[in-house]
Motif scaffolding. Structure first.
Motif, PDB file in Angstrom:
ATOM      1  N   TYR A  87       0.811  -1.352   0.071  1.00 22.50           N
ATOM      2  CA  TYR A  87      -0.017   0.029   0.143  1.00 22.50           C
ATOM      3  C   TYR A  87       0.949   1.164  -0.089  1.00 22.50           C
ATOM      4  O   TYR A  87       2.014   1.097   0.491  1.00 22.50           O
ATOM      5  N   ILE A  88       0.240   2.412  -0.355  1.00 18.14           N
ATOM      6  CA  ILE A  88       1.177   3.457  -0.595  1.00 18.14           C
ATOM      7  C   ILE A  88       0.123   4.716   0.262  1.00 18.14           C
ATOM      8  O   ILE A  88      -1.082   4.638  -0.054  1.00 18.14           O
ATOM      9  N   ALA A  89       0.813   5.766   0.944  1.00 23.72           N
ATOM     10  CA  ALA A  89       0.166   6.624   1.710  1.00 23.72           C
ATOM     11  C   ALA A  89      -0.357   7.700   0.770  1.00 23.72           C
ATOM     12  O   ALA A  89       0.351   8.241  -0.258  1.00 23.72           O
ATOM     13  N   GLU A  90      -1.527   8.063   0.875  1.00 25.88           N
ATOM     14  CA  GLU A  90      -2.174   9.456   0.275  1.00 25.88           C
ATOM     15  C   GLU A  90      -2.654  10.196   1.332  1.00 25.88           C
ATOM     16  O   GLU A  90      -3.451  10.066   1.819  1.00 25.88           O
ATOM     17  N   GLU A  91      -2.339  11.536   1.044  1.00 25.27           N
ATOM     18  CA  GLU A  91      -2.928  12.513   1.709  1.00 25.27           C
ATOM     19  C   GLU A  91      -4.099  13.148   1.223  1.00 25.27           C
ATOM     20  O   GLU A  91      -4.148  13.598   0.075  1.00 25.27           O
ATOM     21  N   ARG A  92      -4.894  13.343   2.360  1.00 26.20           N
ATOM     22  CA  ARG A  92      -6.402  14.096   1.611  1.00 26.20           C
ATOM     23  C   ARG A  92      -6.690  15.058   2.776  1.00 26.20           C
ATOM     24  O   ARG A  92      -6.206  14.856   3.797  1.00 26.20           O
ATOM     25  N   PRO A  93      -7.606  15.756   2.517  1.00 26.22           N
ATOM     26  CA  PRO A  93      -8.059  16.643   3.311  1.00 26.22           C
ATOM     27  C   PRO A  93      -8.530  16.234   4.725  1.00 26.22           C
ATOM     28  O   PRO A  93      -8.263  16.698   5.852  1.00 26.22           O
ATOM     29  N   ASP A  94      -9.075  14.846   4.632  1.00 28.05           N
ATOM     30  CA  ASP A  94      -9.718  14.300   6.107  1.00 28.05           C
ATOM     31  C   ASP A  94      -8.644  13.153   6.637  1.00 28.05           C
ATOM     32  O   ASP A  94      -9.060  12.608   7.394  1.00 28.05           O
ATOM     33  N   GLY A  95      -7.362  13.482   6.144  1.00 29.88           N
ATOM     34  CA  GLY A  95      -6.493  12.523   6.773  1.00 29.88           C
ATOM     35  C   GLY A  95      -5.709  11.822   5.650  1.00 29.88           C
ATOM     36  O   GLY A  95      -5.802  11.839   4.549  1.00 29.88           O
ATOM     37  N   MET A  96      -4.631  10.852   6.288  1.00 29.53           N
ATOM     38  CA  MET A  96      -3.837  10.216   5.479  1.00 29.53           C
ATOM     39  C   MET A  96      -4.475   8.746   5.319  1.00 29.53           C
ATOM     40  O   MET A  96      -5.058   8.183   6.193  1.00 29.53           O
ATOM     41  N   PHE A  97      -4.367   8.251   3.926  1.00 30.99           N
ATOM     42  CA  PHE A  97      -5.057   6.921   3.611  1.00 30.99           C
ATOM     43  C   PHE A  97      -4.067   6.075   2.868  1.00 30.99           C
ATOM     44  O   PHE A  97      -3.220   6.510   2.307  1.00 30.99           O
ATOM     45  N   CYS A  98      -4.106   4.656   3.007  1.00 32.98           N
ATOM     46  CA  CYS A  98      -3.430   3.770   2.628  1.00 32.98           C
ATOM     47  C   CYS A  98      -4.144   3.143   1.279  1.00 32.98           C
ATOM     48  O   CYS A  98      -5.067   2.679   1.445  1.00 32.98           O
ATOM     49  N   ILE A  99      -3.507   3.203  -0.091  1.00 36.26           N
ATOM     50  CA  ILE A  99      -4.291   2.944  -1.184  1.00 36.26           C
ATOM     51  C   ILE A  99      -3.402   1.733  -1.656  1.00 36.26           C
ATOM     52  O   ILE A  99      -2.209   1.817  -1.647  1.00 36.26           O
ATOM     53  N   ASP A 100      -4.170   0.646  -2.095  1.00 34.32           N
ATOM     54  CA  ASP A 100      -3.523  -0.548  -2.585  1.00 34.32           C
ATOM     55  C   ASP A 100      -2.780  -0.473  -3.903  1.00 34.32           C
ATOM     56  O   ASP A 100      -3.303   0.429  -4.824  1.00 34.32           O
TER      57      ASP A 100
END
Length: 597
Positions: A435-448
């Motif tokens: 997974y790779i981290a992605e920054e969003r307005p509502d926080g950090m998410f891990c994307i497959d």
């Protein structure tokens, strides 16, 4: 209690016999034995245990005392316990004679060694006889003092004493918890034996019950064993007398080379293995007996005679092998009745067996109770105790690592999940592997990560959450989880339905396990020589094409700019005169003629 010490030491060091014998009950069963042997048999009633511990590196005996040095690093308390276990105490240096003995023992050794002098309570007293210190025998009597000039009389001074060759064997104060190179023990006894008389060509080696031996010994404690060579005759010291072997079988196997026979109606005697007999010169060693009928049988343990028939037999705990002469260990644990009770198991040993608790249980009284392994926190996250074992589990968002079941790792199992971030730094986040981290307005998410789009596999690829699965076409075998190697075929029948046969083929054969890496992605590092050459050629061709295109564009642009400069604006076109070559030449000639005139 001193008698207990030396007899127990002998019992602890004697070879372990596998034959079961009837133990003495303290009564003198042999009425016709010599008085010395009778007294020795009575002494066996003191056999109540064994002395354990390490053997000394050197020792010296004088009068009714023996001193030994042990090179075993440890603190003062450990050294004191070691001496007690052997029936002695840390050495007291009360006289110049004991000081000289100390020099003999430590003369060639380096490092510091504990002696039995310490400060039990309070502060040092410079005016006291031993400056407030005491011997481990709880007294302060001494005719000899050897304090170092650097003696510390403060209440915070070290409370134990050591000596060293480097300090000229002065008494140096040391913290009792400090690790010294070893220690010296002192042993006291009664009724010592003097050394045996030695004839010309003979030597006698003495071994004390305290573990050291030598030849030049003047005083020997009870229990010491003497070996006279070359006859190999043995003696044991008992009540200031040397008794010849064989003596009681309970001590050092009676001095026998092989085994001691303890017939309660007769005096102890030595026995030898089949084909060998007892040496009549010393009654303890074994020599070849050419007249022994058992010699041709070559029995491993015992030769048994029944009438005129001789046969091999085995001792208790062993059984006769198929060759009818060698013995093999009898597996007592084959009997299910051994080791009854819940959670017990049988462990077969040489010549017997042992009952122990199953793994995950410990012996409490006469029962095996479950051990709560979770008390020692063996799991990284959560632990659940089970009968005889335990099981680890993980917090939400984690799974157990199969290779190390006590550890946990991040796990998503979906296309995307919230990242696990540091509560004090929202930019310090972790994602599961794949997974790779992605920054969003509502926080950090891990994307497959779709690894299949990166061509990690030679042929087929199926993306999975956090990983991918490589597969191969029919006729190929998956190697190293991403390469496809053509399968070798030997017959036409084997190739039916496979690639190249013209028959129907299955597009891909998927394997069942996915390839997970600790990094988000990892591309196989191998590139073939042909592939590398092709890449280089393609790059060169692309560069040449680009250079040609740029050159062509720049050349065309230059021509257009030149043509535009020659053209005038439309309102001036009628003022231009077209000059031909002939007219230009005529005008030039006229100008030249005028200049001449």
């Amino acid at each position: 209690m001193r008698a207990i010490g030396w007899v127990n030491t002998l019992k602890q060091t004697r070879p372990q016999a596998t034959v079961t014998r009837t133990k003495l009950n303290g009564h003198n069963r042999v009425s016709n034995m010599k008085d010395a042997t009778g007294l020795f048999t009575i002494a066996l009633t003191f056999l109540i245990g064994s002395v354990s511990g390490i053997d000394p590196n050197n020792g010296y005996c004088i009068g009714n005392q023996c001193f030994a040095v042990f090179q075993d690093p440890g603190d003062f308390t450990t050294a004191q316990d070691q001496c007690r276990e052997k029936g002695g105490h840390l050495m007291t240096v009360r006289s110049s004679v004991s000081h000289d003995t100390l020099l003999i023992l430590l003369g060639s050794l380096l490092g510091r060694y504990w002696i039995g002098l310490h400060l039990p309570i309070g502060c040092p007293d410079a005016a006291a006889e031993l400056r407030g210190f005491q011997w481990v025998t709880e007294d302060g009597e001494s005719d000899f003092y050897n304090w170092a000039p650097t003696f510390d009389s403060s209440c915070s001074s070290p409370q134990c004493v050591s000596v060293s060759k480097d300090d000229d064997f002065k008494w140096i104060q040391e913290p009792c918890s400090k690790q010294a190179a070893g220690f010296l023990c002192e042993f006291s006894f009664q009724n010592p034996c003097t050394r045996l008389e030695v004839a010309e060509g003979e030597t006698v080696t003495y071994r004390t019950p305290y573990g050291f031996e030598g030849e030049d010994v003047l005083s020997l404690p009870p229990g010491s064993i003497a070996v006279r060579r070359p006859t190999e005759t043995k003696y044991i010291c008992f009540s200031d007398r040397w008794l010849p072997a064989p003596w009681s079988c309970e001590i050092e196997e009676g001095g026998c080379e092989y085994k001691c026979a303890d017939d309660h109606q007769k005096a102890p005697s030595c026995v030898c293995p089949p084909g060998r007999g007892v040496n009549p010169g010393n009654n303890v060693t074994c020599e070849v007996d050419k007249d022994d009928p058992c010699l041709i049988l070559r029995c491993e343990q015992t030769c048994h005679q029944e009438g005129d028939v001789y046969s091999c037999m085995c001792e208790q705990g062993f059984e006769l092998a198929q060759d009818r002469r060698s013995c093999r260990d009898f597996n007592d644990c084959r009997d299910e009745r051994q080791c009854p009770g819940d959670n017990f198991k049988c462990i077969n040993t040489v010549g017997g067996f042992q009952c122990v608790c199953k793994d995950g249980y410990r012996l409490t009284g006469d029962q095996c109770v479950d051990v709560d392994e979770c008390v020692s926190a063996p799991c990284e996250h959560m632990c659940s105790n089970t009968p005889g074992s335990y099981q680890c589990s993980c917090f939400e968002g984690h799974i157990v690592i199969p290779e190390t079941p006590d550890k946990c790792k991040l796990h998503c199992g979906r296309d995307e999940c919230p990242a696990e971030c540091d509560p004090n730094d929202r930019y310090q986040c972790d994602c599961p592997g794949g997974y790779i981290a992605e920054e969003r307005p509502d926080g950090m998410f891990c994307i497959d990560i779709d690894e299949c789009s990166m061509f990690y596999c030679d042929q087929g690829c199926k993306n999975t959450y956090g990983g991918y699965v490589c597969s191969c076409s029919a006729g190929y075998t998956l190697v190293e989880q991403y390469k496809c190697v053509k399968t070798e075929v030997t017959t036409d029948k084997d190739t039916e339905g496979w690639e190249g046969s013209g028959g129907a083929t299955t597009p891909y054969v998927f394997i069942t396990s996915s390839v997970n890496y600790p990094e988000p992605t990892r591309r196989p590092a191998k590139v073939t020589a042909g592939g590398l050459l092709g890449i280089i050629v393609c790059i060169v061709v692309v560069i040449l094409v680009l250079v040609f295109l740029v050159h062509h564009i720049l050349k065309r642009r230059g021509k257009l700019e030149s043509a535009g400069a020659l053209k005038a604006p439309g309102d001036e076109a009628h003022d231009l005169e077209h000059v031909t070559t002939e007219k230009h030449d005529k005008t030039a000639a006229e100008r030249h003629l005028k200049q001449d005139t």
